[in-house]
Design a protein around this motif. Structure first.
Motif, PDB file in Angstrom:
ATOM      1  N   ILE A 138       7.055 -16.850  -8.333  1.00  0.00           N
ATOM      2  CA  ILE A 138       8.153 -17.615  -7.742  1.00  0.00           C
ATOM      3  C   ILE A 138       7.749 -19.081  -7.710  1.00  0.00           C
ATOM      4  N   ASN A 139       8.463 -19.896  -8.486  1.00  0.00           N
ATOM      5  CA  ASN A 139       8.169 -21.331  -8.559  1.00  0.00           C
ATOM      6  C   ASN A 139       6.690 -21.595  -8.843  1.00  0.00           C
ATOM      7  N   SER A 140       6.177 -20.867  -9.856  1.00  0.00           N
ATOM      8  CA  SER A 140       4.788 -21.011 -10.309  1.00  0.00           C
ATOM      9  C   SER A 140       3.767 -20.569  -9.259  1.00  0.00           C
ATOM     10  N   LYS A 141       4.211 -19.799  -8.292  1.00  0.00           N
ATOM     11  CA  LYS A 141       3.308 -19.257  -7.280  1.00  0.00           C
ATOM     12  C   LYS A 141       3.336 -17.743  -7.349  1.00  0.00           C
ATOM     13  N   ILE A 142       2.143 -17.126  -7.403  1.00  0.00           N
ATOM     14  CA  ILE A 142       2.044 -15.669  -7.446  1.00  0.00           C
ATOM     15  C   ILE A 142       2.220 -15.101  -6.036  1.00  0.00           C
ATOM     16  N   VAL A 143       3.247 -14.278  -5.862  1.00  0.00           N
ATOM     17  CA  VAL A 143       3.559 -13.701  -4.552  1.00  0.00           C
ATOM     18  C   VAL A 143       3.437 -12.180  -4.627  1.00  0.00           C
ATOM     19  N   PRO A 144       2.586 -11.569  -3.792  1.00  0.00           N
ATOM     20  CA  PRO A 144       2.465 -10.097  -3.794  1.00  0.00           C
ATOM     21  C   PRO A 144       3.703  -9.446  -3.195  1.00  0.00           C
ATOM     22  N   LYS A 145       4.103  -8.322  -3.773  1.00  0.00           N
ATOM     23  CA  LYS A 145       5.324  -7.649  -3.335  1.00  0.00           C
ATOM     24  C   LYS A 145       5.075  -6.648  -2.213  1.00  0.00           C
ATOM     25  N   TRP A 146       3.954  -5.944  -2.250  1.00  0.00           N
ATOM     26  CA  TRP A 146       3.708  -4.915  -1.222  1.00  0.00           C
ATOM     27  C   TRP A 146       2.258  -4.868  -0.759  1.00  0.00           C
ATOM     28  N   ARG A 147       1.460  -5.823  -1.156  1.00  0.00           N
ATOM     29  CA  ARG A 147       0.028  -5.788  -0.841  1.00  0.00           C
ATOM     30  C   ARG A 147      -0.227  -5.709   0.662  1.00  0.00           C
ATOM     31  N   GLN A 148       0.463  -6.548   1.430  1.00  0.00           N
ATOM     32  CA  GLN A 148       0.229  -6.581   2.873  1.00  0.00           C
ATOM     33  C   GLN A 148       0.579  -5.243   3.523  1.00  0.00           C
ATOM     34  N   THR A 149       1.682  -4.643   3.097  1.00  0.00           N
ATOM     35  CA  THR A 149       2.097  -3.351   3.647  1.00  0.00           C
ATOM     36  C   THR A 149       1.094  -2.264   3.299  1.00  0.00           C
ATOM     37  N   PHE A 150       0.669  -2.215   2.044  1.00  0.00           N
ATOM     38  CA  PHE A 150      -0.242  -1.165   1.578  1.00  0.00           C
ATOM     39  C   PHE A 150      -1.590  -1.250   2.280  1.00  0.00           C
ATOM     40  N   TYR A 151      -2.215  -2.425   2.242  1.00  0.00           N
ATOM     41  CA  TYR A 151      -3.553  -2.568   2.800  1.00  0.00           C
ATOM     42  C   TYR A 151      -3.542  -2.601   4.326  1.00  0.00           C
ATOM     43  N   GLY A 152      -2.472  -3.109   4.894  1.00  0.00           N
ATOM     44  CA  GLY A 152      -2.408  -3.258   6.341  1.00  0.00           C
ATOM     45  C   GLY A 152      -2.341  -1.943   7.084  1.00  0.00           C
ATOM     46  N   ASP A 153      -1.909  -0.889   6.401  1.00  0.00           N
ATOM     47  CA  ASP A 153      -1.741   0.403   7.070  1.00  0.00           C
ATOM     48  C   ASP A 153      -2.899   1.364   6.796  1.00  0.00           C
ATOM     49  N   ILE A 154      -3.962   0.879   6.140  1.00  0.00           N
ATOM     50  CA  ILE A 154      -5.124   1.730   5.879  1.00  0.00           C
ATOM     51  C   ILE A 154      -6.230   1.380   6.861  1.00  0.00           C
ATOM     52  N   ILE A 175      -0.762   7.388  -5.882  1.00  0.00           N
ATOM     53  CA  ILE A 175      -1.813   6.866  -5.016  1.00  0.00           C
ATOM     54  C   ILE A 175      -1.676   7.551  -3.662  1.00  0.00           C
ATOM     55  N   VAL A 176      -2.703   8.296  -3.285  1.00  0.00           N
ATOM     56  CA  VAL A 176      -2.686   9.005  -2.003  1.00  0.00           C
ATOM     57  C   VAL A 176      -3.626   8.279  -1.057  1.00  0.00           C
ATOM     58  N   LYS A 177      -3.153   8.019   0.164  1.00  0.00           N
ATOM     59  CA  LYS A 177      -3.967   7.217   1.092  1.00  0.00           C
ATOM     60  C   LYS A 177      -3.783   7.670   2.531  1.00  0.00           C
ATOM     61  N   PRO A 178      -4.794   7.377   3.362  1.00  0.00           N
ATOM     62  CA  PRO A 178      -4.645   7.605   4.808  1.00  0.00           C
ATOM     63  C   PRO A 178      -3.823   6.477   5.432  1.00  0.00           C
ATOM     64  N   THR A 179      -3.376   6.685   6.658  1.00  0.00           N
ATOM     65  CA  THR A 179      -2.622   5.659   7.391  1.00  0.00           C
ATOM     66  C   THR A 179      -3.209   5.515   8.792  1.00  0.00           C
ATOM     67  N   GLU A 180      -2.717   4.538   9.503  1.00  0.00           N
ATOM     68  CA  GLU A 180      -3.160   4.337  10.884  1.00  0.00           C
ATOM     69  C   GLU A 180      -2.800   5.548  11.746  1.00  0.00           C
ATOM     70  N   GLU A 181      -1.682   6.214  11.414  1.00  0.00           N
ATOM     71  CA  GLU A 181      -1.244   7.366  12.199  1.00  0.00           C
ATOM     72  C   GLU A 181      -1.992   8.639  11.824  1.00  0.00           C
ATOM     73  N   ASN A 182      -2.471   8.715  10.584  1.00  0.00           N
ATOM     74  CA  ASN A 182      -3.124   9.935  10.116  1.00  0.00           C
ATOM     75  C   ASN A 182      -4.263   9.570   9.168  1.00  0.00           C
ATOM     76  N   ASN A 183      -5.489   9.886   9.559  1.00  0.00           N
ATOM     77  CA  ASN A 183      -6.641   9.550   8.725  1.00  0.00           C
ATOM     78  C   ASN A 183      -6.783  10.447   7.502  1.00  0.00           C
ATOM     79  N   ASP A 184      -6.050  11.566   7.480  1.00  0.00           N
ATOM     80  CA  ASP A 184      -6.050  12.396   6.282  1.00  0.00           C
ATOM     81  C   ASP A 184      -5.176  11.722   5.222  1.00  0.00           C
TER      82      ASP A 184
END
Length: 200
Positions: A138-154, A175-184
């Motif tokens: 966006i306007n020559s700036k690289i903007v992540p689409k879901w990085r904050q959501t993905f990493y923030g909940d692990i 991609i299978v991952k744990p969450t803050e609510e469930n460590n499995d």
């Protein structure tokens, strides 16, 4: 004992080994050609300690004509030399971009790996070229689409429980991952590399 094992170039490679009760987190040990015996007395067997990294070795995986060696704080390749007594030489690809988990990388073709790294989702090819995924310009700036959501909940202490799998017929990456609510690792993110889109 080893964290990860791979066959390449007629040998077996063991990453992050435990030898005589001592853990060698940055060691990659190889067998002699056409054997599975890591005995150092056999000509052609040996090991390499990657002193460029401080983190642990997580995964060793064939990538086209090279062997990719993934650490928690970087990536290296082994390239064949053709010399029987010293059959491969290391090439450092990154000392900053580390893999998050042993199963956080998967081949998506002979020459390309997909991985979940410390700074985002990336593809890496056998030439050492990186391609970041899940971003938009966006306007020559690289903007992540879901990085904050993905990493923030692990949970930070559960990142090693991330798993990736490539569904080749449908060209989708699971991609299978744990969450803050469930460590499995129960939450599944499905990534479509063709459209660079993801859904849970």
């Amino acid at each position: 004992k080893a964290k990860s094992v791979e066959t390449w170039n007629g040998r077996v490679y063991f990453l992050n080994t435990s030898e005589a009760g001592t853990r060698r987190q940055q060691r990659l040990r190889r067998t002699a050609k056409f054997t599975a015996d890591p005995d150092p007395a056999i000509v052609g067997s040996g090991f390499y300690d990657f002193r460029d990294f401080q983190g642990e070795g997580l995964r060793v995986e064939t990538l086209g004509d090279v062997l990719a060696v993934y650490f928690s704080d970087g990536v290296a390749f082994l390239r064949p030399t053709g010399v029987p007594t010293s059959p491969d030489e290391p090439q450092i690809i990154s000392t900053e971009r580390g893999l998050l988990s042993t199963h956080g990388v998967c081949p998506i073709g002979r020459n390309v790996h997909f991985g979940i790294f410390s700074d985002g989702w990336w593809m890496l090819d056998q030439s050492g070229r990186w391609q970041e995924l899940g971003v938009v310009n966006i306007n020559s700036k690289i903007v992540p689409k879901w990085r904050q959501t993905f990493y923030g909940d692990i949970p930070a202490n559960m990142r090693h429980r991330i798993y990736t799998y490539y569904d080749q017929p449908n060209n989708l990456i699971y991609i299978v991952k744990p969450t803050e609510e469930n460590n499995d690792p129960r939450e599944v993110w499905i990534y479509d590399p063709t459209s660079d889109r993801v859904f849970i």
